[in-house]
Write a protein that holds these residues in place. Structure first.
Motif, short mmCIF file in Angstrom:
data_model
loop_
_atom_site.label_atom_id
_atom_site.label_comp_id
_atom_site.label_asym_id
_atom_site.label_seq_id
_atom_site.Cartn_x
_atom_site.Cartn_y
_atom_site.Cartn_z
N PRO A 126 0.80 -1.25 0.00
CA PRO A 126 0.00 0.00 0.00
C PRO A 126 0.82 1.28 0.00
O PRO A 126 0.52 2.20 -0.77
CB PRO A 126 -0.83 -0.12 1.29
N LEU A 127 1.84 1.37 0.85
CA LEU A 127 2.55 2.65 1.01
C LEU A 127 3.29 3.09 -0.25
O LEU A 127 3.11 4.23 -0.70
CB LEU A 127 3.49 2.58 2.21
N PRO A 128 4.14 2.23 -0.85
CA PRO A 128 4.80 2.69 -2.09
C PRO A 128 3.81 2.92 -3.23
O PRO A 128 4.03 3.79 -4.07
CB PRO A 128 5.79 1.56 -2.41
N GLY A 186 9.29 10.28 -14.92
CA GLY A 186 8.44 9.16 -14.50
C GLY A 186 9.19 8.02 -13.83
O GLY A 186 8.58 7.03 -13.42
N GLY A 187 10.51 8.15 -13.70
CA GLY A 187 11.30 7.07 -13.13
C GLY A 187 10.94 6.77 -11.69
O GLY A 187 10.92 5.60 -11.27
N GLY A 188 10.65 7.81 -10.92
CA GLY A 188 10.27 7.60 -9.53
C GLY A 188 8.97 6.83 -9.39
O GLY A 188 8.83 5.97 -8.51
N VAL A 189 8.02 7.12 -10.28
CA VAL A 189 6.74 6.39 -10.26
C VAL A 189 6.98 4.92 -10.60
O VAL A 189 6.49 4.02 -9.91
CB VAL A 189 5.74 7.01 -11.26
N SER A 207 11.25 8.07 -4.31
CA SER A 207 10.49 9.21 -3.78
C SER A 207 11.31 10.49 -3.89
O SER A 207 10.79 11.55 -4.25
CB SER A 207 10.10 8.95 -2.33
N ALA A 208 12.60 10.39 -3.58
CA ALA A 208 13.47 11.56 -3.67
C ALA A 208 13.56 12.07 -5.10
O ALA A 208 13.57 13.30 -5.34
CB ALA A 208 14.87 11.22 -3.14
#
Length: 230
Positions: A126-128, A186-189, A207-208
């Motif tokens: 859930p969190l990520p 979009g890499g973080g997503v 996230s960073a």
């Protein structure tokens, strides 16, 4: 005031056929297609790619493109200027105008997840998964406000949003190639969804990456956004 602006903006948004088709129909079609092309025994890595495609399509079309097109159109017909002459602050105006694309984006993202899980996808952590949605929306809103300052009409948004849209979709490569693609918007997503499905990767790094891109586009939005036509 925000809710009143949001209701009015939603009506205007749905009346624009270009925006309505791009932001509503296209992500759903891609979600249905990608959610039912994998076999039942597909590994989590394959589903990570599929869920990344689905969410990035929603973020790219429903949030980023729609926000850019809507703000450009409202500026050119001097609707933004009229709103700003009233009592509402700049923050309230932007919040009201952007609320519909956020709500539509969240609803479509949930729908895509339901489609994939019904087709055999494992439940993501859930969190990520939530972080990918929230930070992805923040990125696309900031980018939409910035890009609208370089867009003269809703039709031109199909061109001005293309470079960042490709950068968003490049986030899918995180699950295929590796973390070097976190350098793309979009890499973080993609990294967060890959972690949510497989447990691999670093959620904090992903996230960073998104926070850095949000800060960059927020600065560009402050420099580029215009309330009136040139």
């Amino acid at each position: 005031m925000v809710l009143a602006l949001a209701r009015a903006e939603l009506k205007l948004l749905l009346r624009n056929k270009t925006v309505a088709v791009s932001s509503l129909l296209m992500p759903i079609l891609v979600g249905l297609w990608s959610g039912h092309t994998l076999p039942d025994d597909a590994p989590p890595q394959a589903w990570a790619i599929t869920l990344s495609i689905q969410l990035l399509m929603v973020l790219g079309f429903t949030v980023y493109f729609a926000a850019t097109a809507a703000l450009a159109a409202r500026r050119e017909d001097r609707y933004l200027k009229r709103l700003r002459s009233g009592e509402a602050s700049d923050v309230v105006i932007l919040a009201g105008l952007l609320t519909p694309v956020v709500l539509l984006g969240v609803l479509q993202a949930v729908l895509m997840l339901i489609i994939s899980m019904s087709a055999g996808a494992p439940a993501p952590r859930p969190l990520p998964n939530l972080a990918a949605l929230v930070l992805g929306i923040g990125l696309c809103l900031a980018a939409g406000v910035a890009t609208s300052g370089r867009t003269s009409s809703s039709e031109q948004a199909q061109i001005t949003t293309l470079p960042l849209f490709l950068g968003l979709m490049g986030g899918v490569l995180v699950a295929i190639v590796g973390p070097m693609w976190l350098l793309l918007p979009g890499g973080g997503v993609g990294g967060l969804l890959h972690h949510a499905l497989t447990g691999d990767g670093d959620a904090l790094t992903s996230s960073a990456s998104l926070l850095v891109w949000i800060a960059l586009f927020a600065l560009l939005a402050k420099a580029w956004f215009r309330w009136e036509p040139r």
